[in-house]
Design an enzyme around this catalytic site. Structure first.
Site, PDB file in Angstrom:
ATOM      1  N   GLU A  47      -2.415  -0.405   1.538  1.00  0.00           N
ATOM      2  CA  GLU A  47      -1.744   0.216   0.657  1.00  0.00           C
ATOM      3  C   GLU A  47      -3.215  -0.060  -0.433  1.00  0.00           C
ATOM      4  O   GLU A  47      -3.926   0.530  -1.364  1.00  0.00           O
ATOM      5  CB  GLU A  47      -0.829   0.215  -1.126  1.00  0.00           C
ATOM      6  CG  GLU A  47       0.039   0.369  -0.493  1.00  0.00           C
ATOM      7  CD  GLU A  47       0.636   2.323   0.355  1.00  0.00           C
ATOM      8  OE1 GLU A  47      -0.807   3.380  -1.110  1.00  0.00           O
ATOM      9  OE2 GLU A  47       0.565   3.451   1.347  1.00  0.00           O
ATOM     10  N   TYR A 133       1.015   1.829  -8.837  1.00  0.00           N
ATOM     11  CA  TYR A 133       1.168   2.573  -8.004  1.00  0.00           C
ATOM     12  C   TYR A 133       1.335   1.397  -7.267  1.00  0.00           C
ATOM     13  O   TYR A 133       1.701   1.720  -6.425  1.00  0.00           O
ATOM     14  CB  TYR A 133      -0.421   3.323  -7.813  1.00  0.00           C
ATOM     15  CG  TYR A 133      -0.200   3.670  -6.246  1.00  0.00           C
ATOM     16  CD1 TYR A 133       0.295   5.026  -6.254  1.00  0.00           C
ATOM     17  CD2 TYR A 133      -0.865   2.843  -4.908  1.00  0.00           C
ATOM     18  CE1 TYR A 133       0.806   5.568  -4.584  1.00  0.00           C
ATOM     19  CE2 TYR A 133      -0.534   3.847  -4.277  1.00  0.00           C
ATOM     20  CZ  TYR A 133       0.409   4.649  -4.023  1.00  0.00           C
ATOM     21  OH  TYR A 133       0.417   5.224  -2.285  1.00  0.00           O
ATOM     22  N   ASP A 151      -0.196   8.509  -7.605  1.00  0.00           N
ATOM     23  CA  ASP A 151      -1.497   8.457  -7.104  1.00  0.00           C
ATOM     24  C   ASP A 151      -2.156   9.617  -7.659  1.00  0.00           C
ATOM     25  O   ASP A 151      -1.548  10.271  -8.075  1.00  0.00           O
ATOM     26  CB  ASP A 151      -1.988   7.864  -5.783  1.00  0.00           C
ATOM     27  CG  ASP A 151      -1.475   8.600  -4.745  1.00  0.00           C
ATOM     28  OD1 ASP A 151      -0.908   9.812  -5.387  1.00  0.00           O
ATOM     29  OD2 ASP A 151      -2.162   8.810  -3.776  1.00  0.00           O
TER      30      ASP A 151
END
Ligand code: SF4
Length: 336
Positions: A47, A133, A151
């Site tokens: 991520e 996030y 996102d």
């Protein structure tokens, strides 16, 4: 709950909408290799790598990163220079710096067991480089917590589904609403499905509503507002910074210095440089775009090595993590 999402929930069935989305995802969703894992280390690294990076470019780096640092222990015990050397060329070096710092904190603190605690989200958010996030993505994708990580891609999809006129820049307002959705909307499969919907049908410019499995549940499409949402403000032009670089080199060496850990190109190796109050008359040797500004570089060849710099053999240049424009510039100067 925020008004747009709650109004949407009172108008459509959350259950039926989720079922329709999942049915489509199981048939037509993307099979991305990194989605297979539930390992928090891998999810966190992936991520972080995927932020501000296109998937194609990130794929190479994901592979390279896990070859060099297959687990938390290896990353925690690596030097910052080793991490930066693997990261070089990807930009936004603060991410690499934070990954390394956080790996050391996590490793010293006993790893990921805290993810099972009720304070897991707060604990994640307290770590360097882990924002709203990424913290939710780790909990959602490991199935340790019920969250829908929002996102930029999901802001677009949710704004259209909910007919939400909150500006796209207010991502935290979308996240706050997503946090209060029913649990069926806060699973890893729904998150992947919504991400794919945003990439395959709910496109920024031309949403393909006729092909979309959510058309029956999409308030924005029903109101004819799909392509106008989310509301975007006009971007102001990026300010420019002018920097002077000193280049001293001979047939065997080039003189470089390591930048301070904080600020532009933190901890990377670079030509000695300083910012200029105004642009010189000559043309810049390069222009480089950062998120919030542009840097124009003016390079001066100097006869004496700058005192802050040290000689680096041309043949060992590839071992040093360099900012992309400096790397390009030096490659054009190679004496062989
Ligand atoms: Fe996006 Fe259209 Fe699907 Fe709504 S119906 S989610 S606007 S593609």
């Amino acid at each position: 709950m925020g008004s747009a999402a709650s109004a949407w929930l009172s108008r459509y069935s959350a259950n039926e909408a989720a079922q329709s989305l999942l049915l489509w995802y199981r048939r037509q969703g993307r099979r991305l290799p990194w989605r297979e894992t539930r390992d928090p280390y891998r999810i966190w690294v992936i991520e972080t790598l995927l932020q501000q990076t296109r998937i194609l470019q990130a794929q190479t780096y994901i592979q390279r990163f896990f070859e060099a640092f297959p687990d938390l222990e290896t990353l925690a015990n690596a030097s910052l220079n080793q991490v930066l050397a693997v990261w070089q060329g990807l930009g936004y070096y603060q991410r690499a710096y934070h990954l390394h710092q956080t790996a050391q904190k996590l490793y010293q603190g006993g790893g990921w067991s805290f993810l099972d605690s009720p304070q897991a989200l707060e604990n994640l958010l307290a770590l360097p480089g882990i924002g709203s996030y990424t913290a939710r993505a780790i909990l959602c994708f490991t199935e340790k917590g019920k969250y829908l990580p929002v996102d930029g891609n999901l802001v677009r999809v949710l704004a259209r589904l909910w007919k939400d006129t909150t500006p796209a820049t207010q991502r935290s307002a979308y996240q706050a609403q997503a946090d209060t959705l029913p649990d069926i909307w806060k699973t890893r499969e729904v998150a992947f499905a919504l991400m794919d919907l945003g990439q395959l049908h709910c496109l920024p410019q031309r949403p393909e509503c006729l092909l979309c499995p959510m058309q029956r549940f999409c308030w924005g499409a029903e109101a004819g507002l799909a392509s106008q949402l989310p509301i975007r403000k006009q971007k102001a032009p990026r300010p420019v910074q002018y920097w002077h670089f000193w280049l001293h080199a001979d047939g065997k060496h080039v003189w470089l210095e390591q930048r301070p850990p904080r600020g532009i190109w933190g901890s990377l190796w670079c030509l000695p440089a300083h910012p200029l109050p105004k642009p010189p008359k000559n043309k810049p040797a390069f222009k480089h775009a950062f998120t919030h500004f542009e840097l124009w570089g003016y390079v001066e060849r100097v006869a004496e090595p700058p005192s802050s710099a040290q000689p680096v053999p041309w043949t060992r240049l590839c071992e040093f993590a360099l900012p992309t424009p400096i790397k390009r510039l030096l490659h054009s100067q190679l004496p062989f």
